[in-house]
Design an enzyme around this catalytic site. Structure first.
Site, PDB file in Angstrom:
ATOM      1  CE1 TYR A 219      -2.363   7.956  -0.669  1.00 27.97           C
ATOM      2  CE2 TYR A 219      -0.486   8.882   0.349  1.00 27.97           C
ATOM      3  CZ  TYR A 219      -1.741   9.185  -0.277  1.00 27.97           C
ATOM      4  OH  TYR A 219      -2.400  10.373   0.313  1.00 27.97           O
TER       5      TYR A 219
ATOM      6  CG  ASP B 136      -7.232   2.795   0.349  1.00 26.90           C
ATOM      7  OD1 ASP B 136      -6.233   3.450   0.932  1.00 26.90           O
ATOM      8  OD2 ASP B 136      -8.428   3.055   0.326  1.00 26.90           O
TER       9      ASP B 136
ATOM     10  CD1 TRP C  75      -2.930   1.408   0.849  1.00 24.14           C
ATOM     11  CD2 TRP C  75      -1.361   2.522   1.649  1.00 24.14           C
ATOM     12  NE1 TRP C  75      -3.477   2.729   0.965  1.00 24.14           N
ATOM     13  CE2 TRP C  75      -2.614   3.254   1.480  1.00 24.14           C
ATOM     14  CE3 TRP C  75      -0.547   2.866   2.550  1.00 24.14           C
ATOM     15  CZ2 TRP C  75      -2.639   4.795   2.154  1.00 24.14           C
ATOM     16  CZ3 TRP C  75      -0.350   4.480   2.999  1.00 24.14           C
ATOM     17  CH2 TRP C  75      -1.460   5.224   2.538  1.00 24.14           C
TER      18      TRP C  75
END
Length: 489
Positions: A434, A450, A430
């Site tokens: 990101y 997410d 993640w």
């Protein structure tokens, strides 16, 4: 596209292709954007160029009516992860101005001769000509919208001498700097020397619709005390933040534009301790506000999808905000692991207060720039009140950023950066995704793990497998799913 297809786009004054190619007219010696409102030239009198720099190198001058040098950058460079795309992003960030062609080549891992051949083959111009075209546009903008002296404009635009500046302006616009300034309209023409502290006013162009409420809501929910603030009510907000730049610091102010179909730019103002940082600061704002996006291409792909189509129709021009400082964004991403947006914001504010570099003088609510990675790499971080494993992850990340193990600069290789991040203890998929989406501006990132994305998928009745059909715009699909979950996403 072939040349006949390009000509049809010119006949239709199709703004979707502004910045994708440029139209040069042999009989006038002028080059235009495809959507120029002037009478369409005859087909045999038209030549097409892949960049403004190529048109200038061929001896054509910029049209005074459509100002083709001012169009948003081609979205191709945001999508492409190859050497050409990386080079274009670095040139836009001012690497050639600061480090020369040799510096650009070193960053790419090529020889200067290879970079010259590569860019000339694809864009019709080499790195010096591309950087020169960018400097010329910045110079025209400053001459026509500010009261800065000609000498100040020359160095703010990135020229190494006033003579070089004068020669370039004459070659590109067929006018002297004084004549360019005299041709400005209205208040800009009458502008005197700028008042102390007034900053440099700018208009930052974008193409197509722009969903400003989404961008400003997104930034307001994540604004960190000390380095960011949002003033005003929705619809009239001003986003302000501090910037750490190559030659000094700065404060940027960006006004929320009205939601009108005809809007083509957003108003900004930069306060810089060194005007040589102007180009870099502008590009960082463009990345933060995703101003080089192509909303037409995104809507064409995502709007036709049965799952996302209604969301796309409801939010035309939705953008995927990037980052003003990629290294800062990476640290913020680690702080945001497994906590809410509000909690991550509080942690980041504590970090800024404890380790940030103070501005020479506070500016409203802005008091610091974000801490440098080298400072955080050796910091105890006890003020954060989080488990030692999380604090160790921040120190490890910052050490890797400081020594170059992880590179997140404008031309970083996205695949290599993601692999380097995942190799660090405490960085998971993640966080790496990101960072890739926001710090590196990748338009095709999806975060199936997410929580907001999973919630959004449930709302639209889809699973993560549907994202395969959303390439190469999955970052925008992700933002549509976040907005579907409500205002707190």
């Amino acid at each position: 596209m072939d040349d006949d297809s390009r000509y049809e786009a010119v006949r239709g004054r199709d703004e979707r292709f502004d910045g994708v190619f440029f139209t040069a007219v042999l009989t006038t010696g002028i080059y235009c954007r495809p959507s120029c409102p002037a009478t369409t030239p005859r087909r045999e009198n038209v030549r097409f160029h892949p960049s403004a720099a190529a048109a200038q190198a061929a001896g054509f001058r910029a049209c005074r009516r459509c100002r083709p040098d001012a169009v948003p950058g081609s979205t191709e460079w945001n999508v492409r992860a190859d050497a050409t795309g990386r080079a274009m992003r670095m040139i836009a960030d001012g690497v050639v101005d600061r480090e020369g062609v040799d510096g650009l080549a070193r960053r790419l891992g090529y020889s200067a001769r290879q970079v010259q051949r590569l860019l000339t083959a694809e864009l019709g111009a080499g790195p010096i000509a591309l950087a020169r075209a960018q400097r010329a546009h910045t110079a025209r903008l400053l001459l026509q919208t500010t009261g800065l002296s000609v000498t100040a404009v020359a160095f703010a635009a990135g020229f190494s001498s006033v003579r070089q500046f004068n020669d370039t302006v004459r070659a590109v616009y067929d006018r002297t700097p004084s004549e360019l300034r005299a041709g400005a309209r209205g208040a800009a023409r009458r502008a005197g020397p700028p008042a102390p502290g007034s900053g440099v006013p700018l208009r930052l162009a974008h193409r197509g619709p722009y969903d400003a409420p989404h961008v400003f809501d997104f930034l307001q929910r994540r604004a960190i005390a000390g380095i960011e603030e949002m003033t005003g009510a929705p619809g009239t907000r001003v986003y302000r933040r501090s910037l750490a730049l190559p030659h000094g610091t700065g404060v940027a102010e960006v006004a929320e534009p009205p939601c009108t179909p005809g809007g083509r730019w957003i108003e900004a103002r930069l306060h810089l301790t060194d005007t040589r940082d102007l180009t870099t600061a502008v590009q960082r704002l463009r990345r933060l506000f995703d101003l080089d996006a192509d909303p037409f291409a995104v809507a064409e792909r995502l709007g036709a999808d049965p799952v996302l189509g209604p969301l796309v129709a409801a939010r035309p021009g939705l953008r995927a905000p990037g980052a003003a400082d990629p290294q800062e964004l990476a640290v913020r991403a680690v702080l945001g692991q497994q906590v809410s947006v509000g909690a991550a914001r509080t942690l980041a504010g504590t970090l800024v207060e404890a380790y940030g570099k103070p501005l020479s003088s506070p500016d409203g609510g802005l008091t610091h720039v974000f801490p440098e990675p080298g400072v955080l790499a050796g910091a105890p971080l006890g003020e954060l009140g989080m488990p030692e494993a999380r604090r160790a992850a921040i120190r490890t990340l910052c050490a890797a950023l400081a020594d170059g193990t992880v590179s997140l600069d404008a031309g970083a290789d996205r695949d290599e950066a993601e692999r380097a991040l995942l190799a660090l203890r405490g960085i998971g998929p993640w966080t790496a995704g990101y960072v890739r989406m926001r710090a590196l501006g990748d338009p095709d990132v999806f975060l199936p793990g997410d929580a907001g994305v999973r919630h959004g998928l449930r709302i639209v009745g889809a699973d993560a497998g549907a994202a395969r059909a959303w390439r190469p715009w999955r970052s925008y699909a992700l933002h549509h799913l976040w907005t579907a979950t409500g205002p707190g996403a």
